[in-house]
Write an enzyme that holds these catalytic residues in place. Structure first.
Site, PDB file in Angstrom:
ATOM      1  CG  LEU A 162      -1.626   1.306   1.533  1.00 15.10           C
ATOM      2  CD1 LEU A 162      -2.618   1.664   0.441  1.00 15.10           C
ATOM      3  CD2 LEU A 162      -2.305   1.261   2.899  1.00 15.10           C
ATOM      4  CG  ASP A 163       2.889   4.747   2.384  1.00 19.21           C
ATOM      5  OD1 ASP A 163       2.565   5.549   3.272  1.00 19.21           O
ATOM      6  OD2 ASP A 163       3.961   4.841   1.737  1.00 19.21           O
TER       7      ASP A 163
END
Length: 937
Positions: free
Chosen positions: A615-616
């Site tokens: 995601l990040d």
């Protein structure tokens, strides 16, 4: 002990059933049958004993017993119990057996109960399953009779220990004879040679009488038996052992009696967990801690116990993440040919090669607590010699090594007692089935108890819902076999390293392609097993990548792609192994300098190491790059880029002072608040020092008006000017997103010293016990915690500079008199506390918010402020938002490598359109889709 308690409970339940069935009119007129066993020459058991049959008959059930001259209980015993002895069992509605039924003996429209060995789609038994479906048979498999925790409720208890002890005494006599020593053990036979265990015990008593009279050769020295565990298996073995002249000693005395004991008796020692398990850090043993965190412990068995044991009787339950009793290196040490100083040397008497003579591994867990035993022995071939070079000899008792007996069906050697035990456990479930089952009626018209319902594999010509996976497994197996027969390539294999928080969506996605074989590896047994059990056909393997580099290499070497969801610092180890085995690698973590330096080697090995696919980092990259690409193609220019991303509790679940919850260890989230940061702002580089200054750089955010959000910079954002190809941008910032209130509370914790990653003397695990209140007092510099509560709060206000922060600290429970679990550092101690205090409850959900603010200059000199928003909640399938937004991108990238869609080799990032566009398109099909906002000026 747990097994003993379970046995007591089951007997209690049986006694209740006994009183009930006498008056249970619903059983009257029912007809059942006990069929003969014809699967194995060793199978002399029956599913129900004559005593069980008699109880059924008294309840009004007609019981037919099919004649068998092999059955341990003779026909007369069943006739005496009131059964009908006849070949034809077709009038029975329920037919009980032990093992598989020959296809041509299956009677249509009946309920059958036996061990079918079909639940793993075993190829050899698929014709049997086909016949069961074709003949409209309802099949109950004993192996699937489980309680609500998934534990089997029909087991054989102590008789494995009894049979195992008889067998190893028999084998010990043969082994010692092969080494040149006649002993009284030669007069003890294998367990199946005796009519029952009483006869075996008499033979052992006779041998014991000879031993007491001095019949043991002095050249052998004192014999020592070590029993591991104290449950039913161990107790069964010890009951038999106690027929010998014996003396029990404590573990500390084992060496002394091994060196100086009397040869006219046998010494024994029962080893429990506290005797050989100790913390890796600081020693000591705490049973509650061990149950929760066995990975914190090591076993000293190989050093403190095994060197002084002649025979080891292993009856412990071993969990995958638990320390092993004896490893392969331990075997090399213990079985090395060397003179044993304490064994006497007699003229003409051959010396023993080493102290350890035999192991009876009753647990029969290949590769388990006795690691070098990676396959079981059999009743036909009960023993093997295992030597220090990992050679196995099943044909001789002479030669180097230790004699091992590891039969996985030992109770079958004592068929009468096993039948009694099995029948009593089965009885209450059999009652439910006899009373209710009519194979001609639909299954949903029955109200079986859960254990019975969950054990029914087939009914009404179909696999039941819980077992429909068998057909899918069959098709996959047939496809693989067809490909193999035609010389085609086999299925692709993916090994997933880590079975934690984000693994389930990854496995779920890959599992859709039946041409992908999935192996899940973890150092936590429950995690890997739970994931594998959820998706039939997925394999689980215990693996500690630090301690077992050889296993890591073997597992990764057999895969096409490895996916590492392990901690960031382990990726370099995995990458090195992947290069050695020419296996592709995908990770969800930032590309470290160590990984980056492997680019040339990875290219030479012809593999892809794809990083930052979560995601990040991950989805944030993909969405930004897609936007930048569209802008450039339309002639625009990116002037600024600000990105925020955070995993949060859903607003309704954010009621704690941190406005945050943890689904995994809070350590990363807390220590990041101490990190430095660096970014561009209007062309200038802004740097924030580490140590806590980051919390002063917080910004209030209103891009989603319904959320009260704040953010702070994350890591070094300046590198993305080049990585993203936006060199004209004057503002570039990537930050972490939280609900308002998080940073203020964290600052209070920082001022108090609770996010300090350095060791603190008061938090040493072996130090005095303390409470949270006393810890806070200590951090405030107070002499003791004997201070008026309101005065303590005033002192705390002076330190953290805010009454609001004091209320937050108080609401977190940090001023209470609750005990502290001390983990050396304030950070780790607080991490452990918050992981319990602020975890997600059963019905709570999490939330992902990702926001990109992109400033665009268009060719007509108009400016656009474009917002890209991704808002994802945890879904009804049980996947959290975080696991979805990490697991699916990783899965998609893995699938693209398998399918040849990603062919770039070396260490790469997902920064090219051929990677990020397909992944984004496929994520949208999974419901992971962003939306845009725009402002012009």
């Amino acid at each position: 002990m747990q097994l003993l308690q379970l046995t007591i409970i089951k007997y209690h339940r049986i006694s209740l059933f006994s009183s009930q069935t006498r008056y249970n009119s619903s059983l009257k007129g029912k007809i059942i049958a006990i069929r003969r066993e014809d699967q194995s020459v060793w199978e002399r058991r029956a599913p129900l004993a004559p005593s069980n049959v008699n109880r059924l008959i008294r309840a009004g059930v007609k019981v037919i017993v099919q004649p068998s001259n092999r059955r341990a209980y003779p026909a007369q015993a069943y006739l005496t119990a009131g059964a009908h002895l006849q070949e034809d069992i077709s009038e029975a509605s329920v037919i009980f057996g032990v093992k598989q039924v020959p296809i041509d003996h299956l009677i249509p429209n009946k309920t059958y109960c036996f061990f079918s060995h079909t639940i793993k789609a075993q190829e050899s038994n698929m014709p049997l399953l086909d016949a069961i479906l074709e003949k409209n048979i309802r099949l109950l498999d004993y192996e699937k009779l489980t309680d609500k925790n998934g534990q089997r409720v029909v087991a054989f208890g102590k008789y494995a220990g009894v049979a195992g002890m008889v067998n190893i005494l028999h084998g010990l006599g043969l082994r010692l004879l092969a080494l040149g020593h006649h002993t009284p053990f030669m007069h003890i036979g294998p367990a199946h040679n005796y009519r029952d265990s009483a006869m075996a015990r008499q033979a052992i008593r006779d041998a014991g009488y000879e031993i007491a009279l001095g019949a043991m050769p002095k050249s052998i020295g004192p014999l020592t038996f070590v029993f591991t565990g104290s449950g039913n298996v161990s107790q069964g073995g010890q009951e038999v052992f106690q027929e010998l002249p014996h003396e029990y000693v404590d573990p500390k005395s084992l060496r002394k009696v091994a060196e100086h004991g009397d040869t006219n008796k046998i010494y024994s020692c029962e080893i429990r967990r506290r005797h050989h398990l100790e913390r890796k850090d600081g020693g000591g043993f705490d049973s509650e801690e061990y149950d929760k965190h066995p990975e914190l412990y090591i076993s000293t068995f190989s050093k403190k116990i095994a060197p002084y044991a002649s025979v080891i009787i292993n009856g412990i339950y071993w969990a995958v993440d638990s320390p092993k009793l004896l490893t392969i290196p331990d075997a090399k040490y213990l079985l090395r040919p060397a003179h044993t100083p304490w064994l006497p040397i007699s003229v003409g008497a051959p010396a023993l090669p080493h102290r350890m003579l035999a192991i009876c591994d009753i647990s029969a867990d290949p590769g388990g607590s006795i690691e070098f035993m990676n396959e079981c022995t059999t009743i036909d071939t009960p023993f093997c010699l295992y030597d220090a070079d990992r050679n196995k000899d099943t044909k001789s008792f002479k030669g180097p090594g230790v004699l091992v007996c590891s039969i996985d069906n030992m109770p079958t050697q004592l068929p009468k007692e096993s039948t009694d035990f099995f029948g009593d456990l089965l009885f209450p479930y059999a009652i439910d089935l006899i009373e209710k089952s009519d194979a001609k009626k639909p299954l949903d018209e029955h109200d079986f108890i859960p254990a019975v319902s969950g054990a029914i594999i087939a009914s009404n010509g179909e696999l039941t819902p819980n077992f429909q996976y068998i057909q899918e497994m069959r098709q996959l197996n047939m496809k693989c076999k067809h490909k193999a027969d035609n010389g085609e390539s086999q299925t692709k294999t993916v090994v997933v390293l880590g079975a934690g928080y984000v693994s389930a969506p990854l496995v779920e996605y890959l599992y859709r392609d039946k041409n992908i074989r999935i192996i899940v590896c973890s150092h936590l047994k429950d995690e890997a097993d739970t994931l594998a059990n959820k998706y039939p056909g997925v394999e689980s393997i215990f693996l500690n990548v630090i301690e077992r580099a050889d296993t890591l290499k073997e597992v990764v070497g057999g895969a096409d792609v490895a996916v590492s969801l392990l901690p960031y610092g382990l990726h370099h180890v995995i990458a090195k192994t992947c290069m050695e085995t020419k296996t592709h690698l995908v990770t969800a973590s930032y590309m470290s300098e160590d990984i980056k330096s492997l680019n040339s080697e990875a290219e030479s090995a012809g593999i892809t190491i794809l990083n930052e696919m979560g995601l990040d980092p991950g989805l944030d990259h993909l969405l930004a790059l897609e936007c930048f690409d569209d802008i450039k193609q339309a002639g625009g220019k990116v002037e600024s880029f600000i990105s925020w991303c955070g995993g949060l509790p859903a607003p309704e679940c954010s009621y704690n002072p941190l406005r945050y919850k943890f689904s995994w260890s809070p350590r990363g989230a807390l220590i990041n608040t101490l990190s430095p940061a660096k970014y561009y702002h209007n062309g200038q580089v802004v740097e924030i020092a580490g140590g806590g200054d980051l919390m002063s750089a917080v910004q209030d955010l209103d891009f989603l008006p319904g959320f009260a959000l704040e953010g702070f910079p994350n890591r070094d954002s300046t590198i993305y000017r080049d990585l993203y190809g936006i060199r004209g941008a004057t503002t570039i910032l990537r930050g972490t997103l939280r609900f308002k209130g998080f940073t203020d509370t964290v600052q209070g914790l920082q001022f108090l010293g609770l996010i300090d990653p350095n060791p603190h003397p008061i938090l040493h695990p072996n130090g005095p016990e303390i409470t949270w209140r006393s810890l806070i007092c200590h951090l405030l510099g107070l002499i003791n915690d004997d201070i008026f509560y309101e005065n303590l709060k005033r002192k705390l206000t002076e330190r953290v500079d805010s009454e609001k922060r004091v209320r937050a600290i108080e609401d977190l429970g940090l001023l209470a008199d609750d005990p502290v679990v001390k983990l050396n550092t304030p950070l780790d101690t607080l991490t452990h506390y918050l992981s319990k205090k602020l975890c997600y409850e059963k019905n709570e959900r999490d939330l992902i918010v990702l926001r990109h603010d992109v400033g665009i200059l268009w060719p007509d000199n108009k400016r656009e402020e474009r917002g890209i928003n991704l808002v994802i909640y945890g879904n009804s399938k049980g996947h959290s938002a975080m696991s979805l937004t990490v697991g699916y991108p990783v899965a998609l990238a893995t699938k693209m490598i398998l399918d040849g869609e990603i062919q770039q080799r070396g260490v790469i990032l997902p920064f090219t359109p051929d990677i990020y566009r397909p992944i984004l398109n496929r994520l949208r099909l999974e419901g992971i889709e962003s939306f845009e906002t725009s402002k012009w000026h």
